[in-house]
Scaffold this motif. Structure first.
Motif, PDB file in Angstrom:
ATOM      1  N   HIS A 147       8.996 -15.617  12.803  1.00  0.00           N
ATOM      2  CA  HIS A 147       7.884 -15.808  11.871  1.00  0.00           C
ATOM      3  C   HIS A 147       7.947 -14.716  10.806  1.00  0.00           C
ATOM      4  CE1 HIS A 147       6.303 -18.785  14.641  1.00  0.00           C
ATOM      5  NE2 HIS A 147       6.389 -17.891  15.615  1.00  0.00           N
ATOM      6  N   LEU A 148       8.374 -15.073   9.619  1.00  0.00           N
ATOM      7  CA  LEU A 148       8.637 -14.097   8.570  1.00  0.00           C
ATOM      8  C   LEU A 148       7.382 -13.348   8.149  1.00  0.00           C
ATOM      9  CD1 LEU A 148      10.619 -12.761   6.689  1.00  0.00           C
ATOM     10  CD2 LEU A 148      10.427 -14.713   5.131  1.00  0.00           C
ATOM     11  N   ASP A 149       6.213 -13.992   8.208  1.00  0.00           N
ATOM     12  CA  ASP A 149       4.983 -13.315   7.810  1.00  0.00           C
ATOM     13  C   ASP A 149       4.719 -12.070   8.654  1.00  0.00           C
ATOM     14  OD1 ASP A 149       4.344 -14.993   5.732  1.00  0.00           O
ATOM     15  OD2 ASP A 149       3.132 -16.336   6.961  1.00  0.00           O
ATOM     16  N   GLU A 150       5.278 -12.024   9.865  1.00  0.00           N
ATOM     17  CA  GLU A 150       5.050 -10.883  10.755  1.00  0.00           C
ATOM     18  C   GLU A 150       6.031  -9.747  10.514  1.00  0.00           C
ATOM     19  OE1 GLU A 150       5.266 -12.253  14.747  1.00  0.00           O
ATOM     20  OE2 GLU A 150       3.494 -13.537  14.602  1.00  0.00           O
ATOM     21  N   VAL A 151       7.209 -10.054   9.986  1.00  0.00           N
ATOM     22  CA  VAL A 151       8.284  -9.043   9.999  1.00  0.00           C
ATOM     23  C   VAL A 151       8.726  -8.574   8.628  1.00  0.00           C
ATOM     24  CG1 VAL A 151       9.130  -9.904  12.209  1.00  0.00           C
ATOM     25  CG2 VAL A 151      10.135 -10.783  10.092  1.00  0.00           C
ATOM     26  N   GLY A 152       8.312  -9.249   7.555  1.00  0.00           N
ATOM     27  CA  GLY A 152       8.822  -8.820   6.257  1.00  0.00           C
ATOM     28  C   GLY A 152       8.002  -9.273   5.068  1.00  0.00           C
ATOM     29  N   CYS A 153       8.116  -8.511   3.995  1.00  0.00           N
ATOM     30  CA  CYS A 153       7.442  -8.811   2.733  1.00  0.00           C
ATOM     31  C   CYS A 153       8.352  -9.675   1.863  1.00  0.00           C
ATOM     32  CB  CYS A 153       7.097  -7.495   2.014  1.00  0.00           C
ATOM     33  SG  CYS A 153       6.403  -7.717   0.363  1.00  0.00           S
ATOM     34  N   TYR A 154       7.888 -10.871   1.522  1.00  0.00           N
ATOM     35  CA  TYR A 154       8.651 -11.778   0.666  1.00  0.00           C
ATOM     36  C   TYR A 154       7.669 -12.471  -0.266  1.00  0.00           C
ATOM     37  CZ  TYR A 154       7.129 -15.806   3.465  1.00  0.00           C
ATOM     38  OH  TYR A 154       6.379 -16.774   4.074  1.00  0.00           O
ATOM     39  N   GLU A 155       8.166 -13.377  -1.109  1.00  0.00           N
ATOM     40  CA  GLU A 155       7.290 -13.940  -2.136  1.00  0.00           C
ATOM     41  C   GLU A 155       6.158 -14.778  -1.559  1.00  0.00           C
ATOM     42  OE1 GLU A 155       9.391 -16.498  -4.776  1.00  0.00           O
ATOM     43  OE2 GLU A 155       9.622 -18.130  -3.327  1.00  0.00           O
ATOM     44  N   GLY A 156       6.302 -15.226  -0.315  1.00  0.00           N
ATOM     45  CA  GLY A 156       5.280 -16.070   0.291  1.00  0.00           C
ATOM     46  C   GLY A 156       4.108 -15.327   0.883  1.00  0.00           C
ATOM     47  N   ASN A 157       4.206 -14.011   1.057  1.00  0.00           N
ATOM     48  CA  ASN A 157       3.088 -13.279   1.666  1.00  0.00           C
ATOM     49  C   ASN A 157       2.760 -11.973   0.956  1.00  0.00           C
ATOM     50  OD1 ASN A 157       5.153 -11.561   2.415  1.00  0.00           O
ATOM     51  ND2 ASN A 157       4.713 -11.616   4.601  1.00  0.00           N
ATOM     52  N   ARG A 158       3.449 -11.672  -0.122  1.00  0.00           N
ATOM     53  CA  ARG A 158       3.204 -10.387  -0.773  1.00  0.00           C
ATOM     54  C   ARG A 158       1.799 -10.357  -1.364  1.00  0.00           C
ATOM     55  NH1 ARG A 158       6.979 -12.031  -5.808  1.00  0.00           N
ATOM     56  NH2 ARG A 158       5.337 -12.519  -7.305  1.00  0.00           N
ATOM     57  N   GLU A 159       1.185  -9.187  -1.290  1.00  0.00           N
ATOM     58  CA  GLU A 159      -0.154  -9.003  -1.835  1.00  0.00           C
ATOM     59  C   GLU A 159      -0.100  -8.442  -3.253  1.00  0.00           C
ATOM     60  OE1 GLU A 159      -2.792  -6.871   0.768  1.00  0.00           O
ATOM     61  OE2 GLU A 159      -1.693  -7.525   2.538  1.00  0.00           O
ATOM     62  N   PHE A 160       1.016  -7.790  -3.605  1.00  0.00           N
ATOM     63  CA  PHE A 160       1.163  -7.166  -4.910  1.00  0.00           C
ATOM     64  C   PHE A 160       2.519  -7.537  -5.494  1.00  0.00           C
ATOM     65  CE2 PHE A 160      -1.214  -4.366  -2.049  1.00  0.00           C
ATOM     66  CZ  PHE A 160      -2.440  -4.349  -2.687  1.00  0.00           C
TER      67      PHE A 160
END
Length: 544
Positions: free
Chosen positions: A441-454
């Motif tokens: 689950h990428l949202d748990e392990v890394g910052c990418y364009e789908g979950n970045r806040e900034f």
């Protein structure tokens, strides 16, 4: 430290008949672990039932805050300078509503005090081995935990201590002769009730009783008050302990009895216990490659108390490249082929930060500035130059020979270098076959364009690490590798170095502005070595 943990702010607000976050936080002000909720600028607390989100905040006890601030700073520095796989490491201090919190990597699992499932034999062996090794480090440094309790030890496949004995050190500092020592008495051995003198053997006893409780799956009823506690601990073998022995190997039961011996003089020594546990592990614990990664090296830089933490990666073989279980693969990722790495090596647990890069190179080329953010906008050649500069600064022979734009390796030299592509993927996998480094689950392990806040990269170590404790290998910024680009083949390889391509170099790992496909740990990218961009950085390795 008494740990009070919650996670879902809205759910807890409902329990308190309030939907006001501000009012809620006032009601929780005794909490210990706080979370910053993703995409919300609010703090939340975790109850151990739900997974943690990003980072954790561990509160310094109120009693400590009322005392000498210089002493607090000294003790926190001592904590920060310790290095052990079972010790939670904080990154910074945070003040909130008059309380001081230590912010660090996300805590996994829950405290022993909240565990309701009895430990298995294998869990017991792993827990004791890791916990005793941690105590050995503390004792060898001249300290005693003194106030061990289950609220301060987290467990999820591995032990994690969120205390180094701050309350005990405080109790010693302000103890008045003739007065009871202000410590937690619930897990103290008989001799402490009589003399109030704590020793390393006291820690061994406390850990033994807590381990019995974990095996049984419940806290023993020891009574109330010092008198009843003393009577409980003076029993030869409480009924509750005898119940915990059922199903245990004889050697393990005897070891625990040795830890809980009523005589400090006859209590088992840590080094002897570890020898027994090492033997038991071979028979009762199913080993995984992750279990071999046990030695952490902190390279202390000679300025500003900054360090590079590196994990020892064991030699081994794996299937490199190939398609994911869902069939996802690009042509460059195929075919899967066997690779053997014949030597152990160290790899930095985080990307090289701007703080460290500036200290070594007296420059920060990054677009998105911040001391704990990864350095970016560096070319492959500049990463090579950094490795040599860091080696020389710390007294290691430079690994690379640089002549104009040409770079050669000097294998006999043990300085810092870039990982090969095979070393990078082997470390990212951490003995597992997950889609991303650290899980599926990428949202748990890394910052990418789908979950970045900034917009831009973020400080290192904010997401869940992989099984070997390595952060940001699926997101944040991509990472330069040593290798020149070449197509894969089915042929088995040992210690591959890639093609000596002078133009295109491999980059791995996904980035803050890339999609989930680029974050797959098998995904390959290549770029001209002169490229400088705001989504490309690097980490370093050394021979072990």
């Amino acid at each position: 430290m008494k740990v009070k943990l919650y996670n879902d702010v809205k759910q807890l607000a409902a329990q308190l008949d309030s939907d006001s976050y501000q009012h809620l936080m006032q009601r929780i002000n005794g909490g210990i672990v706080l979370q910053k909720m993703q995409a919300r600028n609010v703090a939340a607390v975790h109850d151990g039932a739900l997974p943690f989100l990003k980072s954790s905040l561990v509160a310094v006890p109120d009693a400590v805050l009322r005392e000498d601030k210089a002493w607090i700073a000294q003790e926190l520095k001592r904590w920060h300078n310790f290095s052990h796989p079972a010790l939670w490491k904080f990154d910074r201090t945070v003040e909130y509503e008059g309380k001081l919190y230590l912010q660090g990597p996300r805590l996994e699992g829950a405290p022993l005090s909240l565990h309701s499932h009895p430990f298995s034999v294998s869990n017991t062996i792993v827990f004791l081995e890791e916990s005793l090794s941690f105590l050995q480090m503390i004792h060898d440094s001249g300290y005693i935990m003194g106030s061990l309790k289950p609220e301060s030890i987290f467990w999820k496949d591995h032990a994690c201590f969120v205390d180094i004995g701050l309350e005990f050190e405080l109790a010693k500092k302000y103890h008045q002769p003739g007065m009871p020592l202000q410590i937690n008495w619930e897990y103290q051995p008989p001799e402490v009730f009589l003399s109030a003198q704590l020793t390393p053997a006291s820690d061994i006893y406390a850990l033994g009783i807590m381990t019995w409780e974990a095996i049984v799956g419940q806290t023993f009823d020891k009574g109330e008050g010092i008198t009843e506690l003393m009577q409980w601990h003076q029993q030869s073998y409480p009924v509750s302990l005898r119940q915990g022995k059922k199903g245990l190997p004889v050697e393990l039961s005897a070891l625990l009895e040795g830890m809980c011996n009523k005589s400090a003089q006859h209590r088992i020594k840590i080094e002897d216990a570890l020898k027994i546990l090492h033997s038991l592990r071979k028979e009762h614990v199913k080993e995984s490659p992750a279990a071999e990664v046990v030695k952490t090296s902190r390279i202390q830089l000679p300025m500003q108390h900054t360090s590079i933490e590196m994990i020892r990666v064991p030699a081994g073989s794996f299937m490199m490249g190939g398609a994911d279980e869902d069939g996802a693969a690009d042509l460059d990722d195929l075919p899967a082929h066997k690779v053997t790495l014949s030597k152990n090596y160290y790899i930095s647990t985080t990307l090289i930060t701007q703080e460290i890069y500036f200290m070594v190179m007296n420059d920060n080329p990054s677009r998105f500035t911040g001391p704990k953010r990864p350095v970016e906008h560096v070319s492959w050649f500049e990463a090579i130059q950094f490795c040599n500069a860091l080696s020389r600064w710390l007294g290691f022979p430079a690994y690379y020979r640089i002549a104009a734009d040409h770079v050669e390796c000097i294998p006999k030299n043990k300085g810092f270098r870039l990982p090969t592509e095979a070393e990078w993927e082997f470390a990212a996998r951490a003995g597992l076959n997950t889609k991303y480094a650290g899980g599926n689950h990428l949202d748990e392990v890394g910052c990418y364009e789908g979950n970045r806040e900034f917009f831009g990269c973020i400080p290192v170590g904010q997401y869940k690490p992989n099984a070997w404790g390595i952060f940001d290998m699926s997101g944040n910024v991509m990472e330069w590798c040593w290798d020149g680009y070449d197509e894969y083949s089915k042929k088995e390889q040992t210690d591959p170095q890639g093609e000596p391509d002078e133009l295109y170099k491999i980059a791995r790992g996904g980035a803050w502005n890339r999609d989930d496909k680029d974050a797959r740990l098998k995904k390959r990218k290549w770029m001209q070595k002169s490229v400088q961009t705001d989504y490309l950085g690097f980490r370093v390795v050394r021979e072990a």
